[in-house]
Motif scaffolding. Structure first.
Motif, short mmCIF file in Angstrom:
data_model
loop_
_atom_site.label_atom_id
_atom_site.label_comp_id
_atom_site.label_asym_id
_atom_site.label_seq_id
_atom_site.Cartn_x
_atom_site.Cartn_y
_atom_site.Cartn_z
N SER A 256 0.81 -1.23 0.00
CA SER A 256 0.00 0.00 0.00
C SER A 256 0.84 1.28 0.00
CB SER A 256 -0.98 0.00 1.18
OG SER A 256 -0.32 -0.21 2.40
N GLY A 257 1.73 1.31 -0.95
CA GLY A 257 2.48 2.55 -1.14
C GLY A 257 3.77 2.66 -0.35
N VAL A 258 3.96 1.77 0.61
CA VAL A 258 5.20 1.84 1.38
C VAL A 258 6.34 1.20 0.58
CG1 VAL A 258 6.38 1.06 3.47
CG2 VAL A 258 3.99 1.74 3.59
N GLU A 259 7.40 1.92 0.42
CA GLU A 259 8.54 1.44 -0.35
C GLU A 259 9.22 0.26 0.36
OE1 GLU A 259 10.66 1.73 -3.81
OE2 GLU A 259 9.27 3.33 -3.21
N HIS A 260 9.51 -0.80 -0.44
CA HIS A 260 10.21 -1.97 0.10
C HIS A 260 11.53 -2.17 -0.64
CE1 HIS A 260 6.45 -2.90 2.11
NE2 HIS A 260 6.96 -3.99 2.64
N TYR A 261 12.55 -2.51 0.09
CA TYR A 261 13.85 -2.76 -0.51
C TYR A 261 14.28 -4.22 -0.30
CZ TYR A 261 14.15 2.34 -0.52
OH TYR A 261 13.88 3.66 -0.72
N LEU A 262 15.16 -4.66 -1.17
CA LEU A 262 15.76 -6.01 -1.10
C LEU A 262 14.76 -7.16 -1.27
CD1 LEU A 262 18.62 -5.67 1.52
CD2 LEU A 262 18.36 -4.70 -0.75
N ILE A 263 13.73 -6.88 -1.99
CA ILE A 263 12.82 -7.94 -2.41
C ILE A 263 12.89 -7.98 -3.93
CG2 ILE A 263 10.39 -8.63 -2.61
CD1 ILE A 263 9.93 -7.39 0.15
#
Length: 308
Positions: free
Chosen positions: A63-70
RNA sequence: GGACGGGUUCCCGAGUGGCCAAAGGGAGCAGACUGUAAAUCUGCCAGCUCCGCUUUCGGUGGUUCGAAUCCACCCCCGUCCA
Protein backbone atom coordinates in the motif's frame (compact mmCIF):
# COMPACT_ATOMS: atom_id res chain seq x y z
CA UNK A 1 19.11 0.33 27.21
CA UNK A 2 22.67 1.19 26.33
CA UNK A 3 22.45 4.49 24.58
CA UNK A 4 26.04 5.64 24.68
CA UNK A 5 27.51 7.42 21.69
CA UNK A 6 24.30 6.95 19.78
CA UNK A 7 23.79 10.63 19.12
CA UNK A 8 25.25 10.69 15.66
CA UNK A 9 24.35 7.23 14.62
CA UNK A 10 21.78 6.33 12.05
CA UNK A 11 18.52 5.28 13.67
CA UNK A 12 17.09 1.94 12.67
CA UNK A 13 13.97 0.03 13.50
CA UNK A 14 14.30 -3.74 13.51
CA UNK A 15 11.37 -6.10 13.39
CA UNK A 16 12.05 -9.80 13.43
CA UNK A 17 10.56 -13.07 14.63
CA UNK A 18 9.67 -16.50 13.39
CA UNK A 19 7.99 -17.13 10.09
CA UNK A 20 4.27 -16.36 10.00
CA UNK A 21 4.13 -14.23 13.14
CA UNK A 22 3.01 -11.23 11.18
CA UNK A 23 6.17 -9.17 10.78
CA UNK A 24 5.44 -7.84 7.33
CA UNK A 25 2.05 -6.39 7.99
CA UNK A 26 3.10 -4.85 11.26
CA UNK A 27 6.10 -3.30 9.54
CA UNK A 28 3.85 -1.71 6.95
CA UNK A 29 1.57 -0.32 9.62
CA UNK A 30 4.50 1.16 11.46
CA UNK A 31 6.04 2.56 8.29
CA UNK A 32 2.89 4.48 7.53
CA UNK A 33 2.81 6.03 10.96
CA UNK A 34 6.41 7.15 11.15
CA UNK A 35 7.09 7.86 7.51
CA UNK A 36 9.38 4.90 7.19
CA UNK A 37 10.50 2.57 4.44
CA UNK A 38 11.07 -1.13 4.69
CA UNK A 39 14.20 -3.14 4.09
CA UNK A 40 13.57 -6.85 3.92
CA UNK A 41 16.05 -9.06 5.75
CA UNK A 42 15.00 -12.29 4.17
CA UNK A 43 17.35 -14.64 2.40
CA UNK A 44 14.69 -15.98 0.07
CA UNK A 45 12.54 -13.00 -0.74
CA UNK A 46 15.49 -11.51 -2.55
CA UNK A 47 14.75 -13.94 -5.38
CA UNK A 48 12.43 -12.93 -8.15
CA UNK A 49 9.51 -15.24 -8.94
CA UNK A 50 9.62 -17.01 -5.58
CA UNK A 51 6.46 -15.32 -4.42
CA UNK A 52 3.88 -17.56 -2.86
CA UNK A 53 6.24 -19.91 -1.05
CA UNK A 54 8.35 -17.18 0.50
CA UNK A 55 5.32 -15.33 1.74
CA UNK A 56 6.21 -12.12 -0.06
CA UNK A 57 3.91 -9.19 0.50
CA UNK A 58 2.00 -8.18 -2.58
CA UNK A 59 2.19 -4.78 -4.18
CA UNK A 60 -1.27 -4.20 -2.87
CA UNK A 61 -0.36 -5.07 0.70
CA UNK A 62 2.60 -2.71 0.53
CA UNK A 63 0.00 0.00 0.00
CA UNK A 64 2.48 2.55 -1.14
CA UNK A 65 5.20 1.84 1.38
CA UNK A 66 8.54 1.44 -0.35
CA UNK A 67 10.21 -1.97 0.10
CA UNK A 68 13.85 -2.76 -0.51
CA UNK A 69 15.76 -6.01 -1.10
CA UNK A 70 12.82 -7.94 -2.41
CA UNK A 71 13.04 -9.31 -5.96
CA UNK A 72 16.55 -8.10 -6.53
CA UNK A 73 18.19 -11.21 -8.03
CA UNK A 74 17.26 -14.09 -10.30
CA UNK A 75 16.73 -17.56 -8.85
CA UNK A 76 20.05 -18.84 -10.14
CA UNK A 77 22.04 -16.24 -8.24
CA UNK A 78 23.74 -17.25 -5.01
CA UNK A 79 22.88 -14.47 -2.64
CA UNK A 80 24.73 -14.32 0.67
CA UNK A 81 25.15 -12.37 3.89
CA UNK A 82 27.89 -10.30 2.32
CA UNK A 83 25.53 -9.18 -0.42
CA UNK A 84 22.91 -8.41 2.14
CA UNK A 85 25.10 -6.24 4.30
CA UNK A 86 26.22 -4.04 1.43
CA UNK A 87 22.77 -3.92 -0.14
CA UNK A 88 21.17 -3.08 3.16
CA UNK A 89 23.70 -0.37 3.90
CA UNK A 90 23.03 1.17 0.53
CA UNK A 91 19.29 1.07 1.14
CA UNK A 92 19.70 2.60 4.58
CA UNK A 93 21.62 5.50 3.09
CA UNK A 94 19.03 5.98 0.43
CA UNK A 95 16.16 6.02 2.87
CA UNK A 96 17.89 8.28 5.31
CA UNK A 97 18.79 10.69 2.52
CA UNK A 98 15.07 11.05 1.96
CA UNK A 99 14.68 11.92 5.58
CA UNK A 100 12.82 8.71 6.28
CA UNK A 101 13.30 5.96 8.83
CA UNK A 102 14.60 2.57 7.70
CA UNK A 103 12.67 -0.38 9.08
CA UNK A 104 14.49 -3.69 8.78
CA UNK A 105 12.04 -6.56 8.69
CA UNK A 106 12.67 -10.22 8.19
CA UNK A 107 13.37 -13.59 9.67
CA UNK A 108 16.93 -14.17 8.57
CA UNK A 109 18.66 -13.60 11.86
CA UNK A 110 22.14 -13.91 10.49
CA UNK A 111 21.54 -11.05 8.10
CA UNK A 112 20.31 -8.74 10.79
CA UNK A 113 23.10 -9.80 13.08
CA UNK A 114 25.72 -9.12 10.44
CA UNK A 115 24.33 -5.71 9.71
CA UNK A 116 23.92 -4.63 13.29
CA UNK A 117 27.11 -6.02 14.66
CA UNK A 118 29.33 -4.98 11.81
CA UNK A 119 30.64 -8.30 10.64
CA UNK A 120 33.65 -7.57 8.53
CA UNK A 121 32.86 -9.79 5.61
CA UNK A 122 35.33 -8.14 3.28
CA UNK A 123 38.17 -9.80 5.15
CA UNK A 124 36.65 -13.23 4.68
CA UNK A 125 35.82 -13.48 1.01
CA UNK A 126 34.50 -16.58 -0.66
CA UNK A 127 35.73 -18.68 -3.51
CA UNK A 128 33.44 -21.01 -5.37
CA UNK A 129 36.34 -22.97 -6.80
CA UNK A 130 38.05 -23.58 -3.50
CA UNK A 131 34.77 -24.42 -1.87
CA UNK A 132 33.92 -26.88 -4.57
CA UNK A 133 37.25 -28.62 -4.16
CA UNK A 134 36.80 -28.77 -0.43
CA UNK A 135 33.31 -30.18 -0.84
CA UNK A 136 34.68 -32.89 -3.09
CA UNK A 137 37.27 -33.74 -0.49
CA UNK A 138 34.61 -33.98 2.18
CA UNK A 139 32.77 -36.45 -0.01
CA UNK A 140 35.85 -38.53 -0.66
CA UNK A 141 37.80 -38.25 2.55
CA UNK A 142 35.04 -37.62 5.05
CA UNK A 143 34.48 -34.64 7.28
CA UNK A 144 36.57 -36.07 10.10
CA UNK A 145 39.67 -35.90 7.95
CA UNK A 146 39.14 -32.26 7.06
CA UNK A 147 38.25 -31.45 10.61
CA UNK A 148 41.68 -32.80 11.57
CA UNK A 149 43.21 -30.59 8.96
CA UNK A 150 41.39 -27.60 10.35
CA UNK A 151 42.56 -28.49 13.82
CA UNK A 152 46.15 -28.07 12.70
CA UNK A 153 45.49 -24.81 10.93
CA UNK A 154 42.99 -23.15 13.22
CA UNK A 155 42.52 -25.07 16.44
CA UNK A 156 40.30 -22.38 17.87
CA UNK A 157 37.72 -22.76 15.12
CA UNK A 158 38.07 -26.52 15.01
CA UNK A 159 37.22 -26.59 18.67
CA UNK A 160 33.93 -24.83 18.03
CA UNK A 161 32.92 -26.66 14.89
CA UNK A 162 31.46 -30.15 15.10
CA UNK A 163 33.27 -32.93 13.28
CA UNK A 164 30.04 -33.54 11.41
CA UNK A 165 29.41 -29.98 10.40
CA UNK A 166 30.78 -30.28 6.89
CA UNK A 167 29.55 -26.89 5.84
CA UNK A 168 31.39 -25.00 8.53
CA UNK A 169 34.53 -27.07 8.21
CA UNK A 170 34.62 -26.27 4.51
CA UNK A 171 34.05 -22.60 5.09
CA UNK A 172 36.78 -22.32 7.73
CA UNK A 173 39.22 -24.09 5.46
CA UNK A 174 38.11 -21.98 2.52
CA UNK A 175 38.95 -18.80 4.38
CA UNK A 176 42.40 -20.09 5.20
CA UNK A 177 43.28 -21.32 1.73
CA UNK A 178 42.01 -18.12 0.20
CA UNK A 179 43.44 -15.51 2.53
CA UNK A 180 46.23 -17.28 4.33
CA UNK A 181 44.61 -16.23 7.57
CA UNK A 182 42.49 -18.36 9.83
CA UNK A 183 38.81 -17.88 10.40
CA UNK A 184 39.28 -17.08 14.05
CA UNK A 185 41.86 -14.40 13.25
CA UNK A 186 39.79 -12.74 10.62
CA UNK A 187 36.24 -12.85 11.85
CA UNK A 188 36.24 -10.34 14.65
CA UNK A 189 33.18 -8.24 14.99
CA UNK A 190 33.14 -4.56 15.66
CA UNK A 191 32.94 -3.85 19.36
CA UNK A 192 30.05 -1.49 18.87
CA UNK A 193 27.21 -1.27 16.42
CA UNK A 194 27.20 1.42 13.77
CA UNK A 195 23.56 1.95 14.36
CA UNK A 196 21.23 3.25 16.99
CA UNK A 197 18.42 0.77 16.80
CA UNK A 198 15.23 -0.37 18.42
CA UNK A 199 14.81 -4.10 17.98
CA UNK A 200 11.46 -5.86 18.29
CA UNK A 201 11.04 -9.60 18.19
CA UNK A 202 7.51 -10.78 17.56
CA UNK A 203 6.67 -14.02 19.26
CA UNK A 204 3.75 -16.12 20.37
CA UNK A 205 2.91 -19.27 22.21
CA UNK A 206 4.48 -22.15 20.42
CA UNK A 207 1.25 -24.03 19.74
CA UNK A 208 -0.40 -20.93 18.32
CA UNK A 209 2.57 -20.19 16.14
CA UNK A 210 2.65 -23.72 14.78
CA UNK A 211 -1.00 -23.59 13.97
CA UNK A 212 -0.61 -20.33 12.15
CA UNK A 213 2.20 -21.87 10.13
CA UNK A 214 0.08 -24.86 9.14
CA UNK A 215 -2.74 -22.61 8.04
CA UNK A 216 -0.41 -20.45 6.08
CA UNK A 217 0.92 -23.42 4.15
CA UNK A 218 -2.62 -24.50 3.29
CA UNK A 219 -3.25 -21.02 2.03
CA UNK A 220 -0.12 -21.11 -0.09
CA UNK A 221 -1.36 -24.29 -1.71
CA UNK A 222 -4.66 -22.60 -2.52
CA UNK A 223 -2.78 -19.70 -4.00
CA UNK A 224 -1.02 -22.02 -6.38
CA UNK A 225 2.31 -22.91 -4.85
CA UNK A 226 2.58 -26.05 -6.94
CA UNK A 227 2.23 -24.16 -10.19
CA UNK A 228 4.74 -21.58 -9.03
CA UNK A 229 7.32 -24.24 -8.27
CA UNK A 230 6.67 -25.96 -11.59
CA UNK A 231 7.40 -22.72 -13.35
CA UNK A 232 10.72 -22.53 -11.52
CA UNK A 233 11.62 -26.18 -11.97
CA UNK A 234 14.61 -25.35 -14.15
CA UNK A 235 16.30 -23.86 -11.08
CA UNK A 236 15.88 -27.00 -9.00
CA UNK A 237 19.57 -27.22 -8.19
CA UNK A 238 20.03 -23.59 -7.27
CA UNK A 239 20.29 -22.28 -3.73
CA UNK A 240 17.01 -20.45 -4.07
CA UNK A 241 15.23 -23.76 -4.50
CA UNK A 242 16.35 -25.03 -1.14
CA UNK A 243 13.75 -22.74 0.36
CA UNK A 244 11.03 -24.48 2.31
CA UNK A 245 8.03 -25.02 0.10
CA UNK A 246 10.17 -25.29 -3.00
CA UNK A 247 12.45 -28.20 -2.27
CA UNK A 248 9.53 -30.33 -1.11
CA UNK A 249 7.43 -29.39 -4.10
CA UNK A 250 10.29 -30.28 -6.43
CA UNK A 251 10.39 -33.72 -4.83
CA UNK A 252 6.72 -34.09 -5.57
CA UNK A 253 7.15 -32.94 -9.15
CA UNK A 254 9.92 -35.51 -9.49
CA UNK A 255 7.38 -38.09 -8.26
CA UNK A 256 9.40 -38.90 -5.19
CA UNK A 257 6.59 -38.06 -2.80
CA UNK A 258 2.85 -37.52 -2.99
CA UNK A 259 1.38 -34.07 -2.93
CA UNK A 260 -0.09 -34.71 0.47
CA UNK A 261 3.28 -35.72 1.81
CA UNK A 262 4.92 -32.69 0.27
CA UNK A 263 2.45 -30.42 2.02
CA UNK A 264 3.08 -32.18 5.32
CA UNK A 265 6.79 -31.78 4.88
CA UNK A 266 6.43 -28.11 4.08
CA UNK A 267 4.46 -27.59 7.26
CA UNK A 268 6.90 -29.63 9.29
CA UNK A 269 9.90 -27.88 7.77
CA UNK A 270 8.37 -24.49 8.45
CA UNK A 271 7.71 -25.34 12.06
CA UNK A 272 11.24 -26.56 12.57
CA UNK A 273 12.51 -23.47 10.86
CA UNK A 274 10.51 -21.21 13.13
CA UNK A 275 12.06 -22.94 16.11
CA UNK A 276 15.54 -22.27 14.78
CA UNK A 277 14.73 -18.67 14.05
CA UNK A 278 13.66 -18.12 17.62
CA UNK A 279 16.78 -19.81 18.93
CA UNK A 280 18.95 -17.59 16.78
CA UNK A 281 17.18 -14.46 17.91
CA UNK A 282 17.58 -15.47 21.53
CA UNK A 283 21.24 -16.15 21.01
CA UNK A 284 22.05 -13.07 18.99
CA UNK A 285 23.78 -10.30 20.86
CA UNK A 286 21.63 -7.20 20.69
CA UNK A 287 19.20 -5.29 22.79
CA UNK A 288 15.78 -6.70 21.99
CA UNK A 289 12.19 -6.22 22.98
CA UNK A 290 10.13 -9.37 22.83
CA UNK A 291 6.57 -8.65 21.94
CA UNK A 292 3.66 -11.05 21.88
CA UNK A 293 2.33 -10.73 18.38
CA UNK A 294 -1.28 -10.23 19.38
CA UNK A 295 -0.31 -7.46 21.72
CA UNK A 296 1.52 -4.98 19.58
CA UNK A 297 -0.19 -1.95 21.02
CA UNK A 298 2.84 -1.15 23.10
CA UNK A 299 5.10 -1.05 20.10
CA UNK A 300 4.20 2.40 18.83
CA UNK A 301 4.74 4.30 22.08
CA UNK A 302 8.22 2.84 22.33
CA UNK A 303 8.97 3.74 18.77
CA UNK A 304 7.87 7.29 19.34
CA UNK A 305 10.11 7.64 22.35
CA UNK A 306 12.98 6.12 20.41
CA UNK A 307 12.57 8.48 17.52
CA UNK A 308 12.24 11.42 19.85
C1' G B 1 -16.67 -70.15 11.34
C1' G B 2 -11.44 -71.52 9.46
C1' A B 3 -5.96 -70.14 7.96
C1' C B 4 -2.17 -67.02 8.60
C1' G B 5 0.06 -62.09 9.91
C1' G B 6 0.11 -58.43 13.65
C1' G B 7 -0.62 -55.44 18.42
C1' U B 8 6.48 -52.37 21.35
C1' U B 9 7.86 -46.34 24.96
C1' C B 10 4.14 -39.39 21.66
C1' C B 11 4.29 -41.54 16.20
C1' C B 12 6.75 -44.95 12.67
C1' G B 13 9.58 -49.11 13.52
C1' A B 14 13.70 -52.96 15.22
C1' G B 15 13.97 -56.52 18.94
C1' U B 16 11.96 -63.12 19.48
C1' G B 17 14.58 -65.99 27.11
C1' G B 18 19.26 -62.63 30.38
C1' C B 19 24.12 -58.05 27.28
C1' C B 20 16.56 -54.24 27.09
C1' A B 21 14.18 -48.62 29.59
C1' A B 22 14.32 -51.61 24.84
C1' A B 23 18.25 -50.24 17.79
C1' G B 24 16.97 -46.64 14.14
C1' G B 25 14.01 -42.72 12.34
C1' G B 26 10.32 -38.87 13.17
C1' A B 27 8.05 -35.41 16.42
C1' G B 28 9.01 -32.36 20.79
C1' C B 29 12.33 -29.42 23.81
C1' A B 30 17.01 -27.01 24.45
C1' G B 31 21.49 -25.30 22.09
C1' A B 32 25.33 -23.81 18.33
C1' C B 33 25.87 -20.44 14.32
C1' U B 34 30.52 -14.45 10.92
C1' G B 35 29.78 -15.38 2.41
C1' U B 36 24.72 -21.83 0.81
C1' A B 37 21.46 -19.42 7.07
C1' A B 38 14.10 -21.17 4.68
C1' A B 39 21.06 -23.78 5.20
C1' U B 40 24.26 -26.71 8.47
C1' C B 41 25.31 -28.94 13.06
C1' U B 42 24.92 -30.51 18.65
C1' G B 43 22.52 -32.28 23.17
C1' C B 44 18.18 -34.26 25.86
C1' C B 45 14.12 -37.33 25.18
C1' A B 46 9.78 -43.55 30.94
C1' G B 47 10.07 -41.87 36.08
C1' C B 48 12.79 -41.23 40.57
C1' U B 49 15.58 -39.59 46.48
C1' C B 50 19.53 -40.89 39.42
C1' C B 51 26.79 -44.64 39.82
C1' G B 52 21.11 -47.39 42.23
C1' C B 53 15.87 -48.06 42.29
C1' U B 54 10.78 -48.12 40.37
C1' U B 55 6.92 -48.64 36.45
C1' U B 56 6.77 -50.06 30.75
C1' C B 57 6.38 -53.67 25.29
C1' G B 58 -2.80 -55.27 23.93
C1' G B 59 -5.19 -57.99 28.64
C1' U B 60 -5.12 -61.92 32.30
C1' G B 61 -2.84 -66.08 34.14
C1' G B 62 1.29 -69.56 33.63
C1' U B 63 6.44 -71.77 32.52
C1' U B 64 11.39 -70.09 34.19
C1' C B 65 16.53 -68.27 38.71
C1' G B 66 15.04 -64.64 34.80
C1' A B 67 10.17 -62.90 29.60
C1' A B 68 8.79 -57.53 25.23
C1' U B 69 10.58 -62.32 23.75
C1' C B 70 7.96 -69.24 25.54
C1' C B 71 2.69 -71.42 26.79
C1' A B 72 -2.83 -70.86 27.58
C1' C B 73 -7.08 -68.18 27.22
C1' C B 74 -9.19 -63.48 26.07
C1' C B 75 -9.63 -58.47 23.48
C1' C B 76 -8.58 -55.59 19.12
C1' C B 77 -6.36 -54.93 13.83
C1' G B 78 -5.05 -56.67 8.74
C1' U B 79 -5.10 -60.25 4.81
C1' C B 80 -6.94 -64.72 2.93
C1' C B 81 -10.38 -69.19 2.82
C1' A B 82 -15.42 -70.40 3.62
Amino acid sequence: MVQTNNINKQKLLILSGATAVGKSSLAIQIAKQINGEIISADSMQVYRHLNIGTGKVTQEEMSGVEHYLIDIVNPDFNYSVANFVSDAEAAINLISAKGKIPIITGGTGLYINALLNGFNLSRTPGSETIREKLNDRILNEGSQKLHEELKNIDPESAEKISVNDAKRIVRALEIYYLTGQTKSEVSQKNPESNYDYLFFVLDDERAALYERINNRVDKMMQQGLEAEVRSLYQYKNCNSMQAIGYKEMVKHIDSEISLEKAVDQIKQGSRNYAKRQITYLKWMQAEKEWVTCNDISKVMPKINIFLG
